[in-house]
Design a protein around this motif. Structure first.
Motif, PDB file in Angstrom:
ATOM      1  N   VAL A   1       0.805  -1.221   0.000  1.00  0.00           N
ATOM      2  CA  VAL A   1       0.000   0.000   0.000  1.00  0.00           C
ATOM      3  C   VAL A   1       0.838   1.271   0.000  1.00  0.00           C
ATOM      4  O   VAL A   1       0.392   2.325  -0.449  1.00  0.00           O
ATOM      5  CB  VAL A   1      -0.952   0.019   1.223  1.00  0.00           C
ATOM      6  N   MET A   2       2.083   1.177   0.484  1.00  0.00           N
ATOM      7  CA  MET A   2       2.910   2.377   0.567  1.00  0.00           C
ATOM      8  C   MET A   2       3.323   2.898  -0.812  1.00  0.00           C
ATOM      9  O   MET A   2       3.800   4.018  -0.933  1.00  0.00           O
ATOM     10  CB  MET A   2       4.170   2.099   1.397  1.00  0.00           C
ATOM     11  N   ASN A   3       3.151   2.097  -1.852  1.00  0.00           N
ATOM     12  CA  ASN A   3       3.526   2.511  -3.195  1.00  0.00           C
ATOM     13  C   ASN A   3       2.341   3.028  -4.004  1.00  0.00           C
ATOM     14  O   ASN A   3       2.523   3.410  -5.168  1.00  0.00           O
ATOM     15  CB  ASN A   3       4.169   1.334  -3.949  1.00  0.00           C
ATOM     16  N   TYR A   4       1.154   3.010  -3.417  1.00  0.00           N
ATOM     17  CA  TYR A   4      -0.045   3.346  -4.175  1.00  0.00           C
ATOM     18  C   TYR A   4       0.022   4.751  -4.779  1.00  0.00           C
ATOM     19  O   TYR A   4      -0.236   4.950  -5.979  1.00  0.00           O
ATOM     20  CB  TYR A   4      -1.278   3.226  -3.273  1.00  0.00           C
ATOM     21  N   LEU A   5       0.373   5.736  -3.961  1.00  0.00           N
ATOM     22  CA  LEU A   5       0.383   7.115  -4.440  1.00  0.00           C
ATOM     23  C   LEU A   5       1.477   7.359  -5.478  1.00  0.00           C
ATOM     24  O   LEU A   5       1.256   8.036  -6.486  1.00  0.00           O
ATOM     25  CB  LEU A   5       0.558   8.077  -3.263  1.00  0.00           C
ATOM     26  N   THR A   6       2.659   6.798  -5.225  1.00  0.00           N
ATOM     27  CA  THR A   6       3.770   6.983  -6.169  1.00  0.00           C
ATOM     28  C   THR A   6       3.420   6.401  -7.526  1.00  0.00           C
ATOM     29  O   THR A   6       3.628   7.035  -8.573  1.00  0.00           O
ATOM     30  CB  THR A   6       5.041   6.311  -5.626  1.00  0.00           C
ATOM     31  N   ILE A   7       2.886   5.186  -7.525  1.00  0.00           N
ATOM     32  CA  ILE A   7       2.530   4.526  -8.784  1.00  0.00           C
ATOM     33  C   ILE A   7       1.398   5.276  -9.481  1.00  0.00           C
ATOM     34  O   ILE A   7       1.406   5.453 -10.709  1.00  0.00           O
ATOM     35  CB  ILE A   7       2.143   3.054  -8.529  1.00  0.00           C
ATOM     36  N   SER A   8       0.427   5.751  -8.709  1.00  0.00           N
ATOM     37  CA  SER A   8      -0.701   6.483  -9.294  1.00  0.00           C
ATOM     38  C   SER A   8      -0.215   7.754  -9.986  1.00  0.00           C
ATOM     39  O   SER A   8      -0.660   8.095 -11.085  1.00  0.00           O
ATOM     40  CB  SER A   8      -1.716   6.849  -8.208  1.00  0.00           C
ATOM     41  N   LEU A   9       0.726   8.458  -9.353  1.00  0.00           N
ATOM     42  CA  LEU A   9       1.244   9.694  -9.922  1.00  0.00           C
ATOM     43  C   LEU A   9       2.030   9.421 -11.206  1.00  0.00           C
ATOM     44  O   LEU A   9       1.827  10.093 -12.230  1.00  0.00           O
ATOM     45  CB  LEU A   9       2.133  10.398  -8.900  1.00  0.00           C
ATOM     46  N   GLN A  10       2.886   8.414 -11.171  1.00  0.00           N
ATOM     47  CA  GLN A  10       3.674   8.082 -12.356  1.00  0.00           C
ATOM     48  C   GLN A  10       2.792   7.524 -13.471  1.00  0.00           C
ATOM     49  O   GLN A  10       3.051   7.755 -14.660  1.00  0.00           O
ATOM     50  CB  GLN A  10       4.782   7.097 -11.984  1.00  0.00           C
ATOM     51  N   HIS A  11       1.760   6.820 -13.091  1.00  0.00           N
ATOM     52  CA  HIS A  11       0.802   6.310 -14.076  1.00  0.00           C
ATOM     53  C   HIS A  11       0.098   7.474 -14.775  1.00  0.00           C
ATOM     54  O   HIS A  11      -0.095   7.478 -16.001  1.00  0.00           O
ATOM     55  CB  HIS A  11      -0.214   5.406 -13.370  1.00  0.00           C
ATOM     56  N   ALA A  12      -0.269   8.485 -14.003  1.00  0.00           N
ATOM     57  CA  ALA A  12      -0.934   9.664 -14.577  1.00  0.00           C
ATOM     58  C   ALA A  12      -0.011  10.391 -15.555  1.00  0.00           C
ATOM     59  O   ALA A  12      -0.445  10.838 -16.620  1.00  0.00           O
ATOM     60  CB  ALA A  12      -1.370  10.608 -13.454  1.00  0.00           C
ATOM     61  N   LEU A  13       1.261  10.495 -15.210  1.00  0.00           N
ATOM     62  CA  LEU A  13       2.218  11.145 -16.105  1.00  0.00           C
ATOM     63  C   LEU A  13       2.383  10.355 -17.398  1.00  0.00           C
ATOM     64  O   LEU A  13       2.532  10.932 -18.484  1.00  0.00           O
ATOM     65  CB  LEU A  13       3.571  11.304 -15.403  1.00  0.00           C
ATOM     66  N   TYR A  14       2.345   9.046 -17.297  1.00  0.00           N
ATOM     67  CA  TYR A  14       2.423   8.194 -18.496  1.00  0.00           C
ATOM     68  C   TYR A  14       1.223   8.451 -19.394  1.00  0.00           C
ATOM     69  O   TYR A  14       1.347   8.577 -20.614  1.00  0.00           O
ATOM     70  CB  TYR A  14       2.481   6.725 -18.066  1.00  0.00           C
ATOM     71  N   LEU A  15       0.050   8.550 -18.792  1.00  0.00           N
ATOM     72  CA  LEU A  15      -1.166   8.798 -19.571  1.00  0.00           C
ATOM     73  C   LEU A  15      -1.114  10.174 -20.239  1.00  0.00           C
ATOM     74  O   LEU A  15      -1.538  10.335 -21.390  1.00  0.00           O
ATOM     75  CB  LEU A  15      -2.394   8.688 -18.662  1.00  0.00           C
TER      76      LEU A  15
END
Length: 524
Positions: free
Chosen positions: A130-144
């Motif tokens: 769960v500690m990676n949720y925000l980091t991954i979400s942010l990087q995922h958004a940048l990819y999109l």
């Protein structure tokens, strides 16, 4: 994890492991090569040690990434997923972040990767640790966003913004603020589009009122998302610029000034040249007093002496009424030209040539000597070599002329750069060359270097004096005891094989040339 692996990484033995293309395509398939990895990792012997297998696999992945062998990296990545079942809790907790960083890099560049594949991988990884949720979400958004999927990126950030996981959420407050700020950046993008549309409407039109209200709604949401982040120490350039633009648009000049001042001067924030640039540009738009503008650029000068605004800083200093600012203006020009990226900056050389002439005519020789003393050992080769004289004359004759004048002033007419340029025959520059030679002869500090020599060092010196109307040239070895700045000696000591003698200045003897110091022994 087996379902995850089988769903995302389907085996296709026919894939070419040497493929390195980066164009995204559909149909990404990653084969199961566990037996091959174990074989390579153990040099043909079956190795059951879990730690050794995963460690070897990670090394292979890193090597493949360095060589841009995306397919090979994907094959090893499939086997590396077993790290999630490691008995070592520390390795197991660190694994999701490593897998995400490696996997996202592979999927970004793999020739058969697609947005759908990346989305699937990101969604699965968000739920592993769960500690990676925000980091991954942010990087995922940048990819999109990179793929132009603005709405999908916005939805992704909205979901991340509401993420909560008991006490864990409080420890990730900074990341939550960052997610909200990026969401605000997307809202700013929408706002700026509406701003452009508004500028094309008639203010008396009903549509103008509606568009204005929509803009205000977006600006309020954006301000809320920006405010928390920009109060946190860090470098937040795009967020600060966007926020200030909106504040200025709605007439909140005080609010914009406060944001920029805190961003530039708050000691909690890291040193950031852009913060001072933003503040300067804002104050300039406000038509702030010259003194205020100088104070801002003075700090920028201390951080980045070669910044493009330094020439503007020089102009402000030159217009000031304070002599200390005039002196600093010379220092700024020398500082700009200390950097390799500015060696061919025509404006900087023009300013320096003009300012040197002005300063020397104003009897501020000491200013020039102070700047030149720290550079005389490296500027001649850096700026004024024969190579640069030929190169500059060939590429830009106007630049070569300005540099030649500066070289003549600083080094004298014997300088290689000055000699080469001044001997060129160019019809359009003949008058300028003639004027340049006269100015160099009159103002060159290269011809005045004898007046800043060490008083007790021995030198070769030439003197002119008149005796019964006849001009005599004396070549002596001397050391200065006391002298005037205009060249008239008060007293000097001359070296003789049998001793020394002190001369008092008769007023009609002048130094006309001094050569490098020598080591002499004065006999008793």
């Amino acid at each position: 994890m087996s379902d995850f692996s089988e769903d995302l990484l389907r085996p296709t033995p026919e894939d070419d492991p040497a493929e390195t293309s980066v164009r995204p395509r559909s149909g990404m398939c990653l084969p199961w090569l566990q037996k091959q990895v174990e074989s390579v990792a153990t040099r043909g012997k079956k190795e059951k040690d879990f730690a050794q297998t995963t460690s070897a696999c990670l090394s292979f992945i890193q090597e493949a990434l360095l060589k841009h062998q995306w397919q090979r990296a994907a094959e090893y990545m499939h086997s590396y997923l077993q790290i999630l079942e490691d008995s070592d809790s520390n390795k197991r907790q660190a694994a999701p972040e490593i897998i995400w960083k490696l996997g996202s890099e592979i999927l970004y560049y793999h020739p058969k990767s697609s947005v759908e594949t990346f989305n699937t991988f990101a969604d699965r990884m968000k739920n592993i640790g769960v500690m990676n949720y925000l980091t991954i979400s942010l990087q995922h958004a940048l990819y999109l966003l990179h793929h132009g999927m603005f709405d999908d990126a916005s939805r992704n950030l909205s979901q991340a913004e509401t993420w909560r996981y008991g006490e864990k959420s409080s420890s990730q407050e900074a990341l939550i603020n960052l997610v909200q700020a990026y969401k605000g950046l997307l809202q700013y993008y929408t706002w700026s589009k509406k701003k452009k549309e508004l500028s094309e409407l008639d203010e008396d039109d009903y549509a103008y009122s509606t568009a204005s209200q929509n803009m205000f709604k977006h600006s309020w949401k954006t301000s809320t998302n920006f405010s928390a982040l920009i109060q946190t120490p860090g470098v937040w350039d795009p967020f600060v610029k966007s926020y200030v633009e909106m504040l200025e648009f709605y007439g909140d000049q005080d609010g914009a000034r406060e944001v920029l001042t805190n961003y530039a001067y708050d000691e909690k924030f890291p040193s950031n040249p852009n913060a001072h640039v933003y503040l300067y540009n804002f104050l300039k738009r406000e038509k702030a007093p010259r003194e205020k503008l100088i104070s801002v650029l003075k700090i920028l000068y201390q951080i980045v002496p070669s910044h493009t605004l330094m020439l503007e800083f020089h102009r402000l200093l030159r217009k000031s009424d304070k002599e200390e600012h005039h002196k600093l203006g010379l220092e700024v020009l020398f500082g700009v030209l200390d950097f390799a990226g500015c060696t061919k900056n025509m404006t900087a050389w023009q300013y320096l040539a003009k300012y040197l002439r002005q300063i020397l005519m104003g009897s501020h020789l000491a200013w020039v000597q102070e700047e030149w003393n720290s550079r005389k050992n490296w500027w001649p080769g850096f700026h004024f070599s024969s190579f640069w004289a030929k190169s500059d004359w060939k590429e830009d004759k106007a630049l070569a002329y300005e540099k030649a004048f500066v070289a003549g002033i600083l080094l004298g007419k014997g300088c290689r750069y000055f000699r080469y340029i001044s001997k060129q025959d160019h019809q359009d520059l003949r008058k300028k060359f003639k004027r340049m030679k006269k100015l160099v002869k009159k103002h060159s500090i290269g011809a005045k270097q004898q007046f800043v020599l060490d008083p007790w060092a021995w030198y070769h010196a030439d003197f002119h004096t008149k005796l019964d109307g006849t001009v005599l040239t004396l070549k002596l070895q001397v050391r200065l005891v006391q002298f005037h700045g205009d060249g008239r000696m008060v007293s000097l000591e001359t070296y003789y094989p049998k001793g020394s003698k002190i001369w008092s200045s008769p007023g009609n003897i002048r130094i006309v040339g001094i050569r490098p110091p020598i080591d002499l022994h004065v006999h008793d």
